[in-house]
Design a protein around this motif. Sequence first.
Motif, mmCIF file in Angstrom:
data_model
loop_
_atom_site.group_PDB
_atom_site.id
_atom_site.type_symbol
_atom_site.label_atom_id
_atom_site.label_comp_id
_atom_site.label_asym_id
_atom_site.label_seq_id
_atom_site.Cartn_x
_atom_site.Cartn_y
_atom_site.Cartn_z
ATOM 1 N N VAL A 70 24.938 31.155 63.896
ATOM 2 C CA VAL A 70 23.530 31.562 63.929
ATOM 3 C C VAL A 70 22.736 30.795 62.877
ATOM 4 C CG1 VAL A 70 21.942 33.472 63.494
ATOM 5 C CG2 VAL A 70 23.963 33.841 64.913
ATOM 6 N N THR A 71 23.302 30.655 61.676
ATOM 7 C CA THR A 71 22.625 29.909 60.612
ATOM 8 C C THR A 71 22.437 28.444 61.005
ATOM 9 O OG1 THR A 71 23.543 31.385 58.922
ATOM 10 C CG2 THR A 71 22.737 29.230 58.188
ATOM 11 N N GLN A 72 23.469 27.836 61.581
ATOM 12 C CA GLN A 72 23.363 26.443 62.025
ATOM 13 C C GLN A 72 22.305 26.294 63.109
ATOM 14 O OE1 GLN A 72 27.344 25.521 63.278
ATOM 15 N NE2 GLN A 72 28.072 25.067 61.205
ATOM 16 N N ASP A 73 22.241 27.256 64.021
ATOM 17 C CA ASP A 73 21.249 27.202 65.096
ATOM 18 C C ASP A 73 19.838 27.327 64.538
ATOM 19 O OD1 ASP A 73 20.455 27.132 67.864
ATOM 20 O OD2 ASP A 73 20.078 29.282 67.725
ATOM 21 N N GLN A 74 19.644 28.236 63.586
ATOM 22 C CA GLN A 74 18.329 28.388 62.965
ATOM 23 C C GLN A 74 17.889 27.089 62.296
ATOM 24 O OE1 GLN A 74 19.360 31.639 60.380
ATOM 25 N NE2 GLN A 74 18.423 33.175 61.707
ATOM 26 N N GLU A 75 18.795 26.473 61.553
ATOM 27 C CA GLU A 75 18.447 25.259 60.812
ATOM 28 C C GLU A 75 18.100 24.110 61.751
ATOM 29 O OE1 GLU A 75 21.843 24.628 58.370
ATOM 30 O OE2 GLU A 75 21.242 26.114 56.852
ATOM 31 N N ARG A 76 18.890 23.911 62.804
ATOM 32 C CA ARG A 76 18.630 22.770 63.684
ATOM 33 C C ARG A 76 17.352 22.976 64.492
ATOM 34 N NH1 ARG A 76 22.409 22.956 69.109
ATOM 35 N NH2 ARG A 76 21.975 25.120 69.683
ATOM 36 N N ARG A 77 17.055 24.210 64.910
ATOM 37 C CA ARG A 77 15.846 24.457 65.691
ATOM 38 C C ARG A 77 14.594 24.341 64.828
ATOM 39 N NH1 ARG A 77 17.779 29.693 69.147
ATOM 40 N NH2 ARG A 77 15.674 29.651 70.025
#
Length: 425
Positions: free
Chosen positions: A209-216
């Motif tokens: 979830v953290t990785q998804d937030q950062e990339r988006r």
Amino acid sequence: MVNGATLVDGADLTARRPRQRTSEPPASLALAVHSGAGAGTVVPLRRGTYTVGRSNADILIPDADLSRVHARLVVTDTAITIVDLDSANGTEVDGERVRNAVISTGSTIRCGNSTLSLVFMEQSGKGLDGAGADVHERLVVSRRDDPTNRVALLLTAGLPVVIGVGLAVMTGMWMFLAFTAVSAISILVPVIGGRRQRRELAAAVKTAVTQDQERRRRAAPPLSDLTMGAATMKDPAVPDAAEGVWLRLGQAIQPANLRFEPTDPGRPIPTAGMLPITLNPARPVTTVRGPRAAVEGLVRSFLMQLAGYPLGRNTRVVIHGTVEQLPFAARYLDGVTLSTNSGTVTTQLERGFGPAHGHGLLILLDRMEAAARITATAAEHGWQVIHVLDGRAAQMSTDVELGERSSLFNAGDERIRFAPDLAPK
């Protein structure tokens, strides 16, 4: 125009001079509006007092959910404090409603439908390299497929104990208890191991979830990043890519973009919080509808992104409308053509977007007699079309309906309520 990167439409983003000014060096801090009706506004801060609101304030943000004078910023040599001025919708700092609070560059401020923060004026544009990219591929979270039934395991473990106790009582041979205990422990081992697997899965989901937030967020930065980055951008290289730009529309609370392997239909996808909503450039025609001020603000937002993103330089842009509708400041942007003649724009579309560009975007303003023919020509030659309409009209399969306080993004089965980013004049 700032270094040929960011569209500026000749406006002063502050209505009046803040109070208590003295002769000082250039400001090192600024208040940036990241999302909402005033997206892209950046106001340098010096010592003194500033009011924030939708009218009759030092820092104007045209947000209908803001009070006329919503809050006050107090800037001193040692701290910056925000004070809510009995606003109708309140002021939040880091998700908590406050009456007054000391804020820093790490604070997220929400006033009405707008998100703000303190930023350093020296911020550079190097973080825009991935802006506009496609990051919608789902992240994979691997999990162990545990087909065992916990209830069945517990019953299986408990049954030998009950039988062993019964045999021991009836026969007087207590050694039965030892055998049944060993049997129960061997069966309980998978249950204990399952708890560890669940903890590991929860940690893996949190990381994803953290990785998804950062990339988006990296792929769809706020307009304030463009405003800040334009002043120091060093003419970055144009990425060698043929795809178009995923344009940011605004923000909404969304689920994380991930999937489980092996699949588990019964496992819910966790929320990722407030994240950017973006428009897929592969969609051939998108309608944008709503009040004129709102649709014009969203068009300005699109142009800022296309001009400020390095990836945006791959896109050839044609804007067609009446003289009154055209954003004439856009004529200074590289790769942008303004048109008022339907015959001329049709010829331009038929020629394609040329070898210097990998993607073409037609922004068609309002309803015109030739709109259907122009749209068909653009689609036939591979152009993406954004058809901007005042008020309400028949919508396409991909539609953005802007409202005064809430907007709707409709893309087939996907319907999302969101707060749009509307760049002010």
